[in-house]
Design an enzyme around this catalytic site. Sequence first.
Site, PDB file in Angstrom:
ATOM      1  N   HIS A 140       0.885  -1.167   0.000  1.00 14.01           N
ATOM      2  CA  HIS A 140       0.000   0.000   0.000  1.00 14.01           C
ATOM      3  C   HIS A 140       0.929   1.224   0.000  1.00 14.01           C
ATOM      4  O   HIS A 140       2.016   1.181   0.584  1.00 14.01           O
ATOM      5  CB  HIS A 140      -0.828  -0.048   1.283  1.00 14.01           C
ATOM      6  CG  HIS A 140      -1.885   0.992   1.409  1.00 14.01           C
ATOM      7  ND1 HIS A 140      -1.604   2.288   1.729  1.00 14.01           N
ATOM      8  CD2 HIS A 140      -3.231   0.915   1.285  1.00 14.01           C
ATOM      9  CE1 HIS A 140      -2.736   2.974   1.790  1.00 14.01           C
ATOM     10  NE2 HIS A 140      -3.744   2.166   1.526  1.00 14.01           N
ATOM     11  N   ASP A 217       3.305  -4.176   8.250  1.00 15.71           N
ATOM     12  CA  ASP A 217       2.035  -3.479   8.024  1.00 15.71           C
ATOM     13  C   ASP A 217       0.928  -4.504   8.283  1.00 15.71           C
ATOM     14  O   ASP A 217       0.673  -5.379   7.446  1.00 15.71           O
ATOM     15  CB  ASP A 217       1.995  -2.952   6.584  1.00 15.71           C
ATOM     16  CG  ASP A 217       0.675  -2.257   6.286  1.00 15.71           C
ATOM     17  OD1 ASP A 217      -0.259  -2.347   7.104  1.00 15.71           O
ATOM     18  OD2 ASP A 217       0.582  -1.633   5.210  1.00 15.71           O
ATOM     19  N   GLN A 220      -4.297  -5.094   7.256  1.00 16.88           N
ATOM     20  CA  GLN A 220      -5.300  -6.038   6.742  1.00 16.88           C
ATOM     21  C   GLN A 220      -5.241  -7.386   7.447  1.00 16.88           C
ATOM     22  O   GLN A 220      -6.071  -8.251   7.172  1.00 16.88           O
ATOM     23  CB  GLN A 220      -5.126  -6.237   5.221  1.00 16.88           C
ATOM     24  CG  GLN A 220      -5.325  -4.978   4.412  1.00 16.88           C
ATOM     25  CD  GLN A 220      -6.762  -4.439   4.473  1.00 16.88           C
ATOM     26  OE1 GLN A 220      -7.696  -5.130   4.905  1.00 16.88           O
ATOM     27  NE2 GLN A 220      -6.952  -3.202   4.058  1.00 16.88           N
ATOM     28  N   LYS A 243     -10.344  -0.010  10.676  1.00 19.07           N
ATOM     29  CA  LYS A 243     -10.576  -1.250   9.919  1.00 19.07           C
ATOM     30  C   LYS A 243     -10.916  -2.401  10.861  1.00 19.07           C
ATOM     31  O   LYS A 243     -11.124  -3.525  10.453  1.00 19.07           O
ATOM     32  CB  LYS A 243      -9.319  -1.613   9.123  1.00 19.07           C
ATOM     33  CG  LYS A 243      -8.962  -0.601   8.045  1.00 19.07           C
ATOM     34  CD  LYS A 243      -7.733  -1.063   7.286  1.00 19.07           C
ATOM     35  CE  LYS A 243      -7.079   0.051   6.515  1.00 19.07           C
ATOM     36  NZ  LYS A 243      -7.763   0.412   5.274  1.00 19.07           N
ATOM     37  N   CYS A 381      -4.725   2.235  -3.574  1.00 23.40           N
ATOM     38  CA  CYS A 381      -3.461   2.762  -3.033  1.00 23.40           C
ATOM     39  C   CYS A 381      -2.315   1.783  -3.229  1.00 23.40           C
ATOM     40  O   CYS A 381      -1.414   1.678  -2.395  1.00 23.40           O
ATOM     41  CB  CYS A 381      -3.588   3.140  -1.553  1.00 23.40           C
ATOM     42  SG  CYS A 381      -4.762   4.447  -1.262  1.00 23.40           S
TER      43      CYS A 381
HETATM   44  N1  PMP Z   1      -1.652  -0.557   4.683  1.00 24.91           N
HETATM   45  C1  PMP Z   1      -2.629  -1.300   4.165  1.00 24.91           C
HETATM   46  C2  PMP Z   1      -2.322  -2.704   3.719  1.00 24.91           C
HETATM   47  C3  PMP Z   1      -3.910  -0.764   4.047  1.00 24.91           C
HETATM   48  O1  PMP Z   1      -4.882  -1.517   3.518  1.00 24.91           O
HETATM   49  C4  PMP Z   1      -4.147   0.557   4.479  1.00 24.91           C
HETATM   50  C5  PMP Z   1      -5.524   1.192   4.351  1.00 24.91           C
HETATM   51  N2  PMP Z   1      -6.136   1.036   3.124  1.00 24.91           N
HETATM   52  C6  PMP Z   1      -3.088   1.281   5.021  1.00 24.91           C
HETATM   53  C7  PMP Z   1      -1.856   0.694   5.118  1.00 24.91           C
HETATM   54  C8  PMP Z   1      -3.261   2.688   5.510  1.00 24.91           C
HETATM   55  O2  PMP Z   1      -4.175   2.724   6.561  1.00 24.91           O
HETATM   56  P1  PMP Z   1      -4.722   4.143   7.070  1.00 24.91           P
HETATM   57  O3  PMP Z   1      -5.265   4.828   5.868  1.00 24.91           O
HETATM   58  O4  PMP Z   1      -5.779   3.755   8.047  1.00 24.91           O
HETATM   59  O5  PMP Z   1      -3.583   4.844   7.682  1.00 24.91           O
END
Ligand code: PMP
Length: 426
Positions: A140, A217, A220, A243, A381
């Site tokens: 991401h 990270d 998910q 999430k 993203c």
């Molecule tokens: N890493 C992953 C794998 C994500 O799916 C996301 C959110 N889509 C993020 C980082 C970033 O999370 P946040 O926007 O809540 O900071």
Amino acid sequence: MNTGAPETALTEAEVTAIRADFPILTTRVNGHPLVYLDSAATSQKPRMVLDAERDFTENRNSAVHRGAHTLAAEATEEFEAARATVARFVGVDADEIVWTSNATEGLNLVAYALSNATFAVDDRLRLSPGDEIVVTEQEHHANLVPWQQLALRTGATLRFIPVDDKGALRIDLLDEVITERARVVAFTHVSNVLGVINPVGEIVARAKQVGAITVLDACQSAPHLPLALRALDVDFAVFSGHKLLAPTGIGVLYGRSAVLNALPPFITGGSMITTVTMESAEFLPPPQRFEAGTQRVSQGIALAAALDYLGAIGMGRVAAHGRQVSHRLLDGLATIEGVRVLGAAGDRIGLASFDVAGIHAHDVGQFLDDRGIAVRVGHHCAQPLHRRLGLTATTRASGSIYTTDAEIDLFLQAVADARSFFGVAQ
Ligand code: PMP
């Protein structure tokens, strides 16, 4: 419900009971009952979480860690108890848990702290030209751009573990990509595009061989898998509350105590210092060193309520449900002609992303929305991963503990109908 027995997926009756806890799930969208398949972007919140936030705000609202009055003491106690709940949820100590606003902030905190040259740290935590930062091609943007920026600030080189044609990490290249020069290895536990669960153990083992710190990270994975961070043996991990059935505005950075103790601060200011003169400041130990400014107290308390809610179901069963959701999605999509599902077969959880030949993802999303079905469209993203797989945009359906088989079937029917609607069916 957590018996310790082999983990079974949630029964239909259990999912029905869970759904009754989520007020938004009775909403109608465009004349249809809401089918919410965008939980990987942000999950819905159960009443217990909403109540916890409201109860605190109505009855005990106060800033924490200062003030001698009763409310401030109660708020501090509750906020710290919430931290302890988070720590238990991921199997670490409370002072290894730093509150952030979301995972993005946690990743930036580490990346900026690693280039803060104003603080005496051991050499392992200071990057210079010649050092290497390793990420993966699955990341991401939140776990890519901060490392690109760190490389630019320090002169270090960014390298990445590539993916194969299906999007799987080329684990066979680990030794080649993670060399003796690697200082940081940052990677995702579960891909937000593919839903694949990456082999954390193998990546951490190689990073340790070369003395690199590891950053996981867990955005998910935390909502779907039992997350035993000590067992995973990473140095840092991040995830977002929103999430995980909790509100927006609250996230978590875990740091192994030995590394966190040596890490310089990123954001400086009030609440993170011991003594301040007009010329200089002394900083508190972690976690406060990383928590400058007034804290997100009600959100932290609500996150603890969300983790209690998940804990009562049992993360093993939550995981079994998440695997069932992805399998139903993947199996169903595989039967629809013209649909290309991203990712290889294997251990997948929570979601599926796909391309429908001849229909732009935004049109698929619009068609589904007309039926009250919420999915995500675009690059999620993860532009580099999409580019590598030869696509600019896909449609992603993602579930949670409240996702039913019937909802997935409605979604699958709608995708099939979209092909007729847009005239791409034979
Ligand atoms: N890493 C992953 C794998 C994500 O799916 C996301 C959110 N889509 C993020 C980082 C970033 O999370 P946040 O926007 O809540 O900071």
